[in-house]
Design an enzyme around this catalytic site. Sequence first.
Site, PDB file in Angstrom:
ATOM      1  N   CYS A  79      -0.515  -6.684   3.891  1.00  0.00           N
ATOM      2  CA  CYS A  79       0.139  -5.430   3.505  1.00  0.00           C
ATOM      3  C   CYS A  79       1.395  -5.680   2.679  1.00  0.00           C
ATOM      4  O   CYS A  79       1.704  -4.937   1.755  1.00  0.00           O
ATOM      5  CB  CYS A  79       0.464  -4.611   4.743  1.00  0.00           C
ATOM      6  N   HIS A 373       4.048  -3.303   9.643  1.00  0.00           N
ATOM      7  CA  HIS A 373       3.195  -2.961   8.510  1.00  0.00           C
ATOM      8  C   HIS A 373       4.041  -2.480   7.340  1.00  0.00           C
ATOM      9  O   HIS A 373       4.904  -1.607   7.499  1.00  0.00           O
ATOM     10  CB  HIS A 373       2.209  -1.867   8.920  1.00  0.00           C
ATOM     11  N   ASN A 395      -0.380   3.842   1.304  1.00  0.00           N
ATOM     12  CA  ASN A 395      -0.835   2.817   2.226  1.00  0.00           C
ATOM     13  C   ASN A 395      -1.859   1.920   1.528  1.00  0.00           C
ATOM     14  O   ASN A 395      -2.279   2.188   0.404  1.00  0.00           O
ATOM     15  CB  ASN A 395      -1.431   3.467   3.472  1.00  0.00           C
TER      16      ASN A 395
END
Length: 454
Positions: A79, A373, A395
């Site tokens: 991520c 994250h 995202n």
Amino acid sequence: MVIGASAQTSQGGISEQMLVQIKKLQTTTVADRALRNAIAMNAIDNLAKNHQNAGELDTYFNVETKQQSITDQKSSGRCWMFSGLNVLRANFAKRTDSLSVEFSQDYLFFWDQLEKSNLFLQGVIDTARKPIDDQRVQFFFKNPISDGGTFCGVADLTAKYGLVPKAVMPETFSSDNTSKMSRLIDSKLREFGLQLRDMVSAGKKTADVEKSKTQMLATIYHMLVLTLGEPPTQFSYVFRDKNGKAIGAPKQYTPQSFYQNVVGQPLNGTFIMVMNDPRRPYYKTYEVEYDRHTYDGHNWKYLNLPMQDIEQLAIASLKDGRKLYSSYDVGKFLDRKRGLCDIQNYDYESLFGTTFGMNKAQRISTFDSGSTHAMTLTAVDLDADGKPIKWKVENSWGATNGQQGCLIMTAEWFREYMFRLVVDKQYVSENLLKLSEQTPVMVMPEDPLFAVDE
């Protein structure tokens, strides 16, 4: 239930008398049987979901950067890389006002894994005279490499190895699904680490140890080529506008020349990293030992700020159309289907008849919460007084997840579960810039807040 005579009943153990008291102290109600039956047959989140919070979701934002295509990290912990590269391609699109590009995550991941392998092997050499159960030695061997990271990895790796378009080095099964590859490389590195410790213990010359390390890295390089592909040294590429139309004829690039074209300068020195860590004094700078991607790179250094200061930095950047790398404890109170992060999403307290009363500092200190994250901060909705109502992030879980690939966060959730922000220096006051340059306090990588973003 009867505890046998041989069971532990010394001070500190659960005795038969204590068990009797435990059962008596339960707060039971007539609804408990129904609750037990319901919980036995259903997901806890489905039962705890707050129906009053399930109305139509407000998706309007009065400060929003330009949308770009949503990426998907698949079954990997990259991520940090997806968010960092999303920021870079958004900056490029803003600067050119028409061109779009997606960078190869597989390319940068290849070099990330090789550099982390070297970081591990050299760390083992540096600590080879310490016992195997020394805390720092254990730190290296416990997790030789990982696919997680922070923005400092994006800055160091791109400056050293450049960038290539995704079309030039696309994803592979192992880049999308990193666990098996990582476990095999971890195992090989641990084996190599023991060999290097033995060499140092036997008094081998530094040059011989270095030669062996180079041979070991050649093995790792080969494993990475087989799983991720061979990184290109030159390639042909043509840029396209937002409608997919080619602009001009294809040109020849190296990864370094392509980086110069799309980024233009090294990232290090252009940004500061800030953190909200209420356990420690604000307006102090901290550095995390060994929290880096390359042995000769930069540790993660951050200025600790109250949330209201972090919010103002984010707002200034977003108002100028600049997206930001940011990270969160994304699993807390997340309604994944709706794409909403809101502490009102679930009422666990009513379901279990208890409270969950820790504050942010207490949750961090007890490993109950931390940065897990990274996502790309893209929008904020402000009230009439300029205060945040809600936020939005791009995202990297695919375009069908959440709100067309994005998550919306209430202001209250943001303050409780947001941790890290990378902001360009042009949006930072002179006072904060000066504070960010103070001599940092070194903190240990075992600290509960400093797990890598995945």
